[in-house]
Each structure stands twice: as structure tokens, then as C-alpha cells.
Design an enzyme around this catalytic site. Structure first.
Site, PDB file in Angstrom:
ATOM      1  N   LEU A 252      35.008  32.259  40.827  1.00  0.00           N
ATOM      2  CA  LEU A 252      36.097  31.373  40.382  1.00  0.00           C
ATOM      3  C   LEU A 252      37.459  32.073  40.478  1.00  0.00           C
ATOM      4  O   LEU A 252      38.438  31.636  39.881  1.00  0.00           O
ATOM      5  CB  LEU A 252      35.841  30.872  38.955  1.00  0.00           C
ATOM      6  CG  LEU A 252      34.548  30.060  38.772  1.00  0.00           C
ATOM      7  CD1 LEU A 252      34.362  29.681  37.297  1.00  0.00           C
ATOM      8  CD2 LEU A 252      34.541  28.800  39.635  1.00  0.00           C
TER       9      LEU A 252
ATOM     10  N   ASP B 234      42.239  31.830  47.692  1.00  0.00           N
ATOM     11  CA  ASP B 234      42.233  31.970  46.235  1.00  0.00           C
ATOM     12  C   ASP B 234      43.640  32.220  45.681  1.00  0.00           C
ATOM     13  O   ASP B 234      44.060  31.616  44.697  1.00  0.00           O
ATOM     14  CB  ASP B 234      41.303  33.114  45.820  1.00  0.00           C
ATOM     15  CG  ASP B 234      39.914  32.960  46.418  1.00  0.00           C
ATOM     16  OD1 ASP B 234      39.598  31.864  46.903  1.00  0.00           O
ATOM     17  OD2 ASP B 234      39.156  33.943  46.407  1.00  0.00           O
TER      18      ASP B 234
HETATM   19  C1  GLA Z   1      36.241  34.185  48.624  1.00  0.00           C
HETATM   20  C2  GLA Z   1      37.465  34.694  49.371  1.00  0.00           C
HETATM   21  C3  GLA Z   1      38.221  33.536  50.030  1.00  0.00           C
HETATM   22  C4  GLA Z   1      37.280  32.688  50.882  1.00  0.00           C
HETATM   23  C5  GLA Z   1      36.019  32.333  50.103  1.00  0.00           C
HETATM   24  C6  GLA Z   1      34.997  31.643  50.948  1.00  0.00           C
HETATM   25  O1  GLA Z   1      36.619  33.383  47.551  1.00  0.00           O
HETATM   26  O2  GLA Z   1      38.334  35.358  48.476  1.00  0.00           O
HETATM   27  O3  GLA Z   1      39.290  34.027  50.781  1.00  0.00           O
HETATM   28  O4  GLA Z   1      36.968  33.331  52.084  1.00  0.00           O
HETATM   29  O5  GLA Z   1      35.406  33.459  49.512  1.00  0.00           O
HETATM   30  O6  GLA Z   1      35.422  30.379  51.287  1.00  0.00           O
END
Ligand code: GLA
Length: 392
Positions: A124, A171
Site C-alpha cells: 500500500l 506510488d
Molecule cells: C510497486 C512499485 C510501482 C509499481 C508496482 C507494480 O508498487 O513501487 O512502481 O511497479 O509495484 O505495479
């Protein structure tokens, strides 16, 4: 839930200085997994769980970082900050300071209190929320204003270059730019985005499998390498393809035999996921929730079978949700190999849904999960201020 009054009291009693307080949320991704570093599309929403950062200047040239969650304080000289990570929580704020310093920002003495309620190692984005909260706190104290996109890039660099996790932009971007009651369709190529309202009768039910997830782990890195291998093979034939964003399933059918079998499967996921993500945003914008739910189901299958980034527990959590009242769509969210599922659920059924899913999962796996009924929240901001770093 996070409490700015408690944060103020904490910072005041520890540092005897009035803090300015900043909030940066965690996120849940509705669809678009492992597409961000392929310059594709993602559709996350910021959630109610967040990191709070209280900051005040210091006259003694020290940078003092306190993490309330770990009851731990670290002190450094502002003029001589660590240049390398030490596998400690302080890597995240220090990484942000290192990247800012590299951009020519002079880091002054400061006290920073961090506290968060984003569940750790759950997919998360607790790390992104710490980075964005820190970056917004420090730049605001210095009177430096970055757009949300620039702030997100700086924080991604902190994670890539300092912490050493090879994550994409999703994220940090959603933590900086999230909007209340909206999902955000992000084009990870140029960081342009479109907001899609989440209807008020839809709840985001997040189900934590309690299987620990980390992007610093080897699996995330090896998947990314396989995605890049596939892009490189296709690019040998079609030089305009530098990322899987530009590749098609036909390309894969033609040149897949030149790749490792795993690269073919990973690429099939990424290429189809990009198409699904754009279609899902369209379905959400048109209010076609049953289509959105179908796309989420396909996305989970692809993530589990082709990308092989699920686990027994996450597959069980998704399967057990299928016939529960109110379900619109369910899938594993985030970097994979554990963490949480996202369930879009009719709000009137959300409480019953959560209770029943939790009970079924506990019976099937012997693990007591954590169920969270969330809503899409706003991105990073100063507490008490209506201004957000903003897009662009
Ligand atoms: C993690 C990484 C993101 C993305 C997701 C997969 O959260 O931090 O940059 O690559 O995995 O979608």
C-alpha cells in the site's frame, strides 16, 4: 486514523518547537500492474491511510529524524548527511534529502517527526508516503515549490538511487497527486493524467493477506528484468519499441520465440494490462461497473498466471470474494508476491462483505487478515491547507 493534533503534541514535546504538518497518503492500485516502468498506464487511488510529517527548523545545524512508529530517533549533521542507505527506516527520509541536495537545495538544520498508519510491507506504498511527506515538508519549510509531478519524480529517485529499490513512478505520483473520491489514470510516459470519479455507492475494500510484500525483494527486480528483456527483443525488429507500452500482442507472437519463455509470459501480461487499464478507466468514466469488474478479474488472472506475481493466499482472497454480496471486482494490488487485494464493493454491502471475506479467508488459510473499508482520498498537502502541490 491519523491525527494531526496528536502529531503536533508529539513534535512540540520532543523538539520544543511548533511544527508545520504535512500529510501524504498511501495508495491502492485499481488496475495496471508492473506497467509503470514499461511507460504504460496505471489507475491508482490515494487512500485514507497516510504518513504525517511534522517539521521545524533548528539552529544547531543538525538533522534530527524521529519515527514514532519505531520509537526511534536519528541525528545527523546537515552539512554531512549519509550518502548511502543502511537498510533502516531513515533511508527513506535521508534518500529524499540526498536527492534534494543533489538538485542544489541546501539542507538546513531541521527536526522531522514521522508517524504513519499505512500498513507496512502490505503493497500500500508506505515508503512512497514517507518519501512524499518528507519531500513536501522540507521543500515547504525552505519555500521551494515543486509541482506534484516533480515532487513524485524526486521521491522515485530517492527510492531508486538511495534506497536501492527499482520501482516505477506510480506510488509516489498518486501520493502526491491523488484526488478525493477519484481514481487517477496516469500515463507513465509523460505523466499526463485523467481523474475518474469513484461513484459514492462504491467502497474500496482492501484485504490484507498478511503475506509480507517488498519492492526491494528479488522477485520484483527479476520481473522487471524479464519485461525489459522482452522489450529489447521486440526493439531489435521494431526500433521504435523501447518499452512494452509500444509493443502489441502480434509483436509477441512474431518474435516471442527469441525470448526466454518467462519473458514471453511477463510481456503478455504487461501488453494486455495496458489495454485493460485504459479500458477500465473508460468503463469507470462511463459508469459501466460490471465491465470494470470483468477487467479487474482478467487483470488478476493475467497477474497470477502470466506474470506469476500472486501467491496462494492472494489467489484465495480473490476467489473467496467472488460470490459475496456487493462485489464489483477483485484483484491483487501493488507490486505482488503478497500484500493486499482490492475489492470494489457496493457500499451498502461493504461491512458485511468485509466480515464474511475475513472469516472465509481465516478458515481457508489459518491466517487472520486485516480488512479495511476505504475511500479515495486527496493527495499530499499541508495540514489545514486546501492547496496541494497539484499536477503538471
Ligand atoms: C510497486 C512499485 C510501482 C509499481 C508496482 C507494480 O508498487 O513501487 O512502481 O511497479 O509495484 O505495479
Amino acid at each position: 486514523m491519523h491525527d494531526p493534533v496528536a502529531m503536533r503534541a508529539l513534535h512540540l514535546s520532543r523538539f520544543k518547537a511548533e511544527p508545520a504538518i504535512f500529510v501524504a497518503p498511501g495508495r491502492v492500485n485499481l488496475i495496471g500492474e508492473h506497467t509503470d516502468y514499461a511507460e504504460g498506464f496505471v489507475m491508482p487511488a490515494a487512500i485514507d491511510f497516510a504518513t504525517l510529517a511534522g517539521i521545524s527548523p533548528r539552529a544547531d545545524g543538525k538533522v534530527v529524524l524521529h519515527a514514532e512508529n519505531f520509537s526511534e530517533e536519528r541525528t545527523f549533521d546537515a552539512a554531512d548527511l549519509p550518502k548511502e542507505a543502511s537498510k533502516h527506516w531513515s533511508d527513506y527520509p535521508l534518500g529524499v534529502l540526498a536527492v534534494l541536495a543533489g538538485e542544489g537545495v541546501r539542507i538546513p538544520g531541521l527536526s522531522l517527526t514521522l508517524w504513519g498508519d499505512v500498513p507496512l510491507s502490505s503493497g500500500l506504498s508506505s515508503s512512497a508516503s514517507v518519501e512524499v511527506a518528507t519531500a513536501l515538508a522540507v521543500t515547504s519549510m525552505l519555500g521551494v515549490r515543486y509541482t506534484g509531478s516533480v515532487l513524485a519524480r524526486l521521491c522515485q529517485r530517492a527510492e531508486n538511487e538511495f534506497v536501492g529499490a527499482n520501482c516505477g513512478i506510480m506510488d509516489q505520483f498518486i501520493s502526491a497527486n491523488g484526488a478525493e473520491d477519484h481514481a487517477l489514470l496516469l500515463d507513465c510516459r509523460d505523466l499526463s493524467f485523467k481523474l475518474a470519479p469513484i461513484p459514492p455507492h462504491v467502497a474500496l475494500v482492501i484485504a490484507n493477506t498478511m503475506v509480507k510484500h517488498s519492492v526491494a525483494g528479488g522477485e520484483y527486480t527479476s520481473r522487471r528484468a524479464q519485461v525489459e528483456e522482452a522489450a529489447a527483443v521486440i526493439g531489435r525488429h521494431r526500433p521504435e519499441v523501447r518499452f512494452l507500452r509500444d509493443a502489441t500482442l502480434e509483436d509477441l507472437a512474431r518474435w516471442g520465440s527469441e525470448m526466454s519463455p518467462n519473458a514471453v509470459k511477463r510481456a503478455r501480461h504487461v501488453i494486455s494490462e495496458n489495454t485493460r487499464t485504459v479500458a477500465a478507466a473508460d468503463a469507470l468514466l462511463k459508469g459501466d461497473l460490471s465491465k470494470l469488474g470483468r477487467l479487474m478479474a482478467e487483470a488478476h488472472r493475467s497477474y497470477s498466471q502470466d506474470f506469476e506475481a500472486s501467491c496462494v493466499e492472494a489467489d484465495a482472497m480473490v476467489a473467496l470474494a467472488q460470490d459475496l454480496p456487493g462485489l464489483i471486482g477483485a484483484r491483487l494490488t501493488g507490486g505482488g508476491f503478497g500484500g493486499c487485494t482490492i475489492n470494489l464493493v457496493e457500499r451498502e454491502h461493504a461491512a458485511e462483505f468485509s466480515e464474511e471475506l475475513g472469516a472465509r479467508y481465516a478458515t481457508e488459510t489459518g491466517i487472520v487478515p486485516q480488512l479495511m473499508i476505504c475511500h479515495a482520498s486527496r493527495g499530499a498537502h499541508q495540514e489545514g491547507s486546501l492547496v496541494q502541490p497539484g499536477g503538471g
